[in-house]
Design a protein around this motif. Structure first.
Motif, PDB file in Angstrom:
ATOM      1  N   GLU A   8      22.438  42.504  27.672  1.00  0.00           N
ATOM      2  CA  GLU A   8      21.577  42.528  28.868  1.00  0.00           C
ATOM      3  C   GLU A   8      21.117  41.113  29.227  1.00  0.00           C
ATOM      4  O   GLU A   8      21.049  40.727  30.391  1.00  0.00           O
ATOM      5  N   CYS A  16      22.710  38.340  28.622  1.00  0.00           N
ATOM      6  CA  CYS A  16      23.848  37.616  29.219  1.00  0.00           C
ATOM      7  C   CYS A  16      23.998  38.011  30.687  1.00  0.00           C
ATOM      8  O   CYS A  16      24.185  37.157  31.563  1.00  0.00           O
ATOM      9  N   ALA A  17      23.892  39.311  30.943  1.00  0.00           N
ATOM     10  CA  ALA A  17      24.082  39.792  32.313  1.00  0.00           C
ATOM     11  C   ALA A  17      22.998  39.222  33.223  1.00  0.00           C
ATOM     12  O   ALA A  17      23.260  38.822  34.358  1.00  0.00           O
ATOM     13  N   LYS A  18      21.771  39.124  32.710  1.00  0.00           N
ATOM     14  CA  LYS A  18      20.657  38.667  33.530  1.00  0.00           C
ATOM     15  C   LYS A  18      20.825  37.209  33.965  1.00  0.00           C
ATOM     16  O   LYS A  18      20.446  36.830  35.060  1.00  0.00           O
ATOM     17  N   GLU A  57      27.983  36.869  31.823  1.00  0.00           N
ATOM     18  CA  GLU A  57      28.623  38.156  31.511  1.00  0.00           C
ATOM     19  C   GLU A  57      29.922  37.981  30.729  1.00  0.00           C
ATOM     20  O   GLU A  57      30.341  38.882  29.993  1.00  0.00           O
ATOM     21  N   ILE A  66      30.036  38.945  27.088  1.00  0.00           N
ATOM     22  CA  ILE A  66      29.910  40.344  26.639  1.00  0.00           C
ATOM     23  C   ILE A  66      31.145  40.833  25.849  1.00  0.00           C
ATOM     24  O   ILE A  66      30.990  41.401  24.764  1.00  0.00           O
TER      25      ILE A  66
END
Ligand code: UTP
Length: 411
Positions: free
Chosen positions: A10, A12-14, A18, A21
């Motif tokens: 999460e 990384c995505a924020k 990404e 992942i």
């Protein structure tokens, strides 16, 4: 899936990472957990912000900022600004804050930097200079504004004692409030916390620590209860500082900005100072280390620098923004310094080259949280003479010359 791996994904995505992942798959493996632990140790927001600064410069997204130059303002405009600021001061809406929590390592002074005695005639300390400026303001406004002084934890007691000894330089003792900023451990080049005399080595968390420290010390609440709306904020080491300059306060009020900053023109393309720019349609600040050659050298057809306005460490913040910033962590920058420490055997190590990293937050990183930032350019020889080094540029001797000429009408 382990909680840690989920959290890392999460995270990384924020912050736009990404692509990391897939390295955490299969998500239950030992390797994935190890990788997730690694990711969570880093400040991904900081990486994103730093990269944005670089990319914006490369893609020419940094534009010259719009600046209000006081030199070209007519008398009526200047008087309007002055009166508007003075009336806010008289109605008790303004306070001053001095950020005096730095360590002044370059100046090599032992103790609070504000107590350093400058070779003026007569000799004066930084604190005395600021008190005098506030006394001049008192003569204009017929009242004393609150003066908050931020110290580091190590300098708090000495600073208070110094003011006591000097009888608060004739300024209202009940108007002066001291508070401390937070400290953060100092690490070696491998990220290991250093120890000295069996105590963890700590350093102040940078002048960006002002917002959270105002809050945790209870001063933000006090300011709000006392209906203060505008906070003049400055450093300790500019001997030409005009404390809570009414014209500057008026400039902030009339522009309806949540931050007003003063600037002065840089001496040349190589001056080691940050500059203001326009990024994403708002005023931002480029640190000296982030300025590329294109930005440093760019001039207009009149030969004036397009990015020529350096920050001179004087701001007016609206209290609502201070409140917002008090709960919003600013990114850490690193400074590599020579720091004495000791081994478990008790042996003291005195390094001759930088061996340690101090983490610091910077006040100008708060600009990106503001709705509107406005910049007021003021004449350098009247308002900016910082003392940073023992010798050479920005030395006490340089400052003494500029200070002695500060009221010279021919300058
Ligand atoms: P500087 O960046 O010049 O740092 O601070 P410094 O600590 O005074 O000097 P060096 O780098 O160790 O030689 C700019 C202003 O911010 C304040 C300083 O007191 C100065 O007024 N400051 C800096 C703080 O209040 N707290 C800090 O943690 C750092």
């Amino acid at each position: 899936m382990s909680e840690k791996v989920k959290q890392a994904m999460e995270y990384c995505a924020k912050y736009g990472q990404e692509h990391l992942i897939p390295y955490m798959r299969p998500c239950y493996s030992e390797e994935s957990l190890k990788f997730a632990t690694q990711i969570l140790q880093h400040d991904l927001r900081l990486i994103r912000d730093r990269y944005t600064v670089l990319r914006d410069q490369e893609e020419n997204l940094c534009m010259p900022p719009e600046i209000f130059d006081l030199l070209y303002a007519d008398t009526e405009t200047k008087q309007g600004l002055f009166q508007s600021g003075l009336s806010a001061i008289k109605s008790g809406k303004v306070a001053a804050v001095t950020m005096a929590g730095g360590q002044g390592t370059r100046l090599g002074h032992f103790g609070p930097k504000g107590t350093y005695e400058l070779p003026f005639d007569p000799i004066q300390s930084f604190f005395e200079i600021q008190s005098q400026s506030l006394i001049e303001l008192r003569d204009q406004a017929h009242m004393e504004i609150p003066w908050l002084i931020m110290t580091s934890q190590e300098n708090y007691a000495d600073t208070k004692e110094y003011f006591e000894q000097k009888r608060y330089f004739g300024y209202g003792r009940d108007k002066i409030r001291f508070f401390t900023q937070s400290m953060i451990p100092v690490v070696d080049m491998d990220g290991k916390i250093l120890v000295h005399h069996r105590e963890i080595l700590l350093s102040p968390n940078g002048n960006g620590g002002i917002f959270s420290s105002l809050h945790t010390s209870g001063n933000l609440q006090w300011l709000k209860e006392n209906q203060i709306r505008h906070l003049f904020i400055c450093g300790i080491d500019n001997v030409l500082v005009k404390m809570a300059d009414p014209l500057f306060i008026g400039f902030a009020i009339q522009n309806q900005c949540d931050i007003a900053a003063k600037s002065s023109l840089k001496k040349g393309p190589k001056e080691q100072a940050g500059v203001f720019c326009l990024r994403n349609n708002r005023i931002a600040y480029l640190e000296y280390t982030e300025i590329n050659e294109r930005i440093a050298d760019a001039t207009n057809e009149r030969g004036e620098y397009l990015f020529g306005d350096i920050g001179i460490g004087m701001y007016v913040y609206h209290i609502d923004l201070i409140e917002q910033l008090s709960e919003c962590p600013l990114p850490f920058h690193e400074a590599r310094k020579c720091v004495e420490y000791s081994l478990p055997t008790g042996e003291t190590i005195r390094p001759e080259k930088p061996n340690a990293i101090k983490f610091e937050t910077f006040i100008f990183d708060s600009f990106s949280h503001a709705r509107k930032v406005s910049v007021l350019r003021v004449p350098r020889n009247r308002e900016f003479a910082p003392v940073k080094n023992m010798r050479g540029d920005d030395s006490p001797e340089d400052a003494a010359i500029l200070y002695s000429k500060r009221k010279d009408p021919l300058l």
